[in-house]
Each structure stands twice: as structure tokens, then as C-alpha cells.
Design a protein around this motif. Structure first.
Motif, PDB file in Angstrom:
ATOM      1  N   GLU A  47       0.655  -1.203   0.260  1.00 29.54           N
ATOM      2  CA  GLU A  47      -0.066  -0.365   0.040  1.00 29.54           C
ATOM      3  C   GLU A  47       0.567   0.880  -0.419  1.00 29.54           C
ATOM      4  O   GLU A  47       0.895   1.964  -0.701  1.00 29.54           O
ATOM      5  N   THR A  48       1.642   1.220   0.997  1.00 29.47           N
ATOM      6  CA  THR A  48       2.612   2.276   0.508  1.00 29.47           C
ATOM      7  C   THR A  48       3.512   3.090  -0.409  1.00 29.47           C
ATOM      8  O   THR A  48       3.426   3.837  -0.887  1.00 29.47           O
ATOM      9  N   VAL A  49       4.062   1.604  -1.659  1.00 28.13           N
ATOM     10  CA  VAL A  49       4.285   1.792  -2.867  1.00 28.13           C
ATOM     11  C   VAL A  49       3.207   2.278  -4.057  1.00 28.13           C
ATOM     12  O   VAL A  49       3.974   2.756  -5.073  1.00 28.13           O
ATOM     13  N   GLY A  50       1.957   1.809  -3.357  1.00 27.06           N
ATOM     14  CA  GLY A  50       1.142   1.955  -4.697  1.00 27.06           C
ATOM     15  C   GLY A  50       1.634   1.736  -5.797  1.00 27.06           C
ATOM     16  O   GLY A  50       1.557   0.235  -5.757  1.00 27.06           O
ATOM     17  N   ALA A  51       1.429   2.272  -7.044  1.00 27.12           N
ATOM     18  CA  ALA A  51       1.573   1.480  -8.547  1.00 27.12           C
ATOM     19  C   ALA A  51       2.771   0.518  -8.674  1.00 27.12           C
ATOM     20  O   ALA A  51       2.819  -0.390  -8.995  1.00 27.12           O
ATOM     21  N   SER A  52       3.873   1.523  -7.458  1.00 26.98           N
ATOM     22  CA  SER A  52       5.439   0.943  -7.539  1.00 26.98           C
ATOM     23  C   SER A  52       4.628  -0.460  -7.682  1.00 26.98           C
ATOM     24  O   SER A  52       6.041  -1.797  -7.756  1.00 26.98           O
ATOM     25  N   ALA A  53       3.983  -0.906  -6.211  1.00 25.51           N
ATOM     26  CA  ALA A  53       4.466  -3.133  -5.745  1.00 25.51           C
ATOM     27  C   ALA A  53       3.739  -3.613  -7.244  1.00 25.51           C
ATOM     28  O   ALA A  53       4.310  -4.688  -7.232  1.00 25.51           O
ATOM     29  N   ARG A  54       3.593  -3.402  -8.033  1.00 27.83           N
ATOM     30  CA  ARG A  54       3.823  -4.259  -9.562  1.00 27.83           C
ATOM     31  C   ARG A  54       4.795  -4.227 -10.033  1.00 27.83           C
ATOM     32  O   ARG A  54       4.880  -5.339 -10.888  1.00 27.83           O
ATOM     33  N   ASN A  55       5.789  -3.578  -9.674  1.00 31.19           N
ATOM     34  CA  ASN A  55       7.634  -4.052 -10.504  1.00 31.19           C
ATOM     35  C   ASN A  55       7.345  -4.700  -9.750  1.00 31.19           C
ATOM     36  O   ASN A  55       8.301  -4.024  -8.554  1.00 31.19           O
ATOM     37  N   GLU A  56       8.044  -5.857  -9.892  1.00 36.59           N
ATOM     38  CA  GLU A  56       8.717  -6.786  -9.227  1.00 36.59           C
ATOM     39  C   GLU A  56       9.774  -6.750  -8.926  1.00 36.59           C
ATOM     40  O   GLU A  56      10.492  -7.069  -7.557  1.00 36.59           O
ATOM     41  N   VAL A  57      11.164  -5.780  -9.768  1.00 41.88           N
ATOM     42  CA  VAL A  57      12.522  -6.063  -9.478  1.00 41.88           C
ATOM     43  C   VAL A  57      12.417  -4.536  -8.422  1.00 41.88           C
ATOM     44  O   VAL A  57      13.248  -4.727  -7.014  1.00 41.88           O
ATOM     45  N   TYR A  58      11.731  -3.542  -8.116  1.00 42.57           N
ATOM     46  CA  TYR A  58      11.516  -2.786  -7.352  1.00 42.57           C
ATOM     47  C   TYR A  58      11.027  -3.107  -6.363  1.00 42.57           C
ATOM     48  O   TYR A  58      11.340  -2.711  -5.040  1.00 42.57           O
ATOM     49  N   MET A  59      10.202  -4.494  -5.999  1.00 44.10           N
ATOM     50  CA  MET A  59       9.766  -5.150  -4.737  1.00 44.10           C
ATOM     51  C   MET A  59      10.687  -5.299  -4.345  1.00 44.10           C
ATOM     52  O   MET A  59      10.838  -5.675  -2.963  1.00 44.10           O
ATOM     53  N   GLY A  60      11.784  -6.123  -5.357  1.00 43.73           N
ATOM     54  CA  GLY A  60      12.902  -7.044  -4.760  1.00 43.73           C
ATOM     55  C   GLY A  60      13.812  -6.352  -3.627  1.00 43.73           C
ATOM     56  O   GLY A  60      14.829  -6.469  -2.855  1.00 43.73           O
ATOM     57  N   MET A  61      14.169  -5.238  -4.375  1.00 37.07           N
ATOM     58  CA  MET A  61      15.253  -4.275  -4.142  1.00 37.07           C
ATOM     59  C   MET A  61      14.702  -3.423  -2.370  1.00 37.07           C
ATOM     60  O   MET A  61      15.009  -3.057  -1.880  1.00 37.07           O
ATOM     61  N   VAL A  62      12.623  -2.798  -2.577  1.00 39.50           N
ATOM     62  CA  VAL A  62      12.455  -2.297  -1.652  1.00 39.50           C
ATOM     63  C   VAL A  62      11.873  -3.514  -0.086  1.00 39.50           C
ATOM     64  O   VAL A  62      12.573  -2.844   0.857  1.00 39.50           O
TER      65      VAL A  62
END
Length: 119
Positions: A47-62
Motif C-alpha cells: 500500500e505504501t509504494v502504490g502502483a510501484s508494487a506491480r514492479n517485481e524488480v522494485y519490490m525485490g529491492m524494497v
């Protein structure tokens, strides 16, 4: 006559202590306290990252950054906005993020090893 004090620690006490343990890594001049986040926190970051949560690479880094509980002895609350997350990323820098990711990967390896032993 003094009665002896008896202290009994059970297996569950050991589990609680392990769950509350904070590991410390040092990188980029920072002392970073790390603890595995609870499952609710892992859901909340979506919820915090919003639409960026769809990006697997981003979430893997977060996701590994959720382990950060302290920086230089000061409590580090979990980021509740994307701006707070970005501030944490900036504060940790490349060296800090690398150390966090290495620790999390190491812990994942330990968990996999323990699961293999159980089987």
C-alpha cells in the motif's frame, strides 16, 4: 536462610528472544540494526509504494529494507509513505543497502538450510 532463586527458561522463551533479536551490520559509516519484519508489515509496504508494487524488480529491492529497525542506535520506524521509503534509501546509500541485502540473503539461506535439515 536465603531461598535460592530459580529461573526457568523454556523453549518458547528462546523463540521469543530470537524473534526479538536485532542483528547489527556496519556499512558506509552506519551501524544498521536489522530484524525480520512481521508479515503484516510486508503487506503494508504494498500500500505504501502504490502502483510501484506491480514492479517485481522494485519490490525485490524494497522488501529487504523493511528489516531496518535502527540506524546508528536510533530507532528507524518502518516507512509509511513512499517519501519516507526514499529517505531511508538515501540515508542508507549504496553500502548500507548492499549490507542489508547481504544480511537478508544470508538469513534466507539459513532458513532454507534449516528447512532442508527438517526434511
Amino acid at each position: 536462610m536465603n531461598k535460592p532463586t530459580i529461573s526457568i527458561e523454556t523453549v518458547s522463551d528462546d523463540i521469543v528472544k530470537a524473534a526479538n533479536a536485532v542483528a547489527t551490520v556496519v556499512a558506509g559509516g552506519l551501524r544498521i540494526g536489522l530484524k525480520k519484519p512481521n508479515v503484516l508489515r510486508q503487506y503494508q509496504i504494498v500500500e505504501t509504494v502504490g502502483a510501484s508494487a506491480r514492479n517485481e524488480v522494485y519490490m525485490g529491492m524494497v522488501m529487504p529494507l523493511l528489516w531496518v529497525t535502527q540506524i546508528d542506535g536510533d530507532d528507524q520506524p518502518p516507512p509509511s509513505t513512499k517519501r519516507e521509503l526514499e529517505a531511508l534509501i538515501s540515508r542508507l546509500g549504496e553500502d548500507g543497502i548492499s549490507a542489508v541485502m547481504s544480511h537478508v540473503a544470508e538469513q534466507a539461506g539459513v532458513a532454507v538450510s534449516e528447512a532442508a535439515v527438517k526434511n
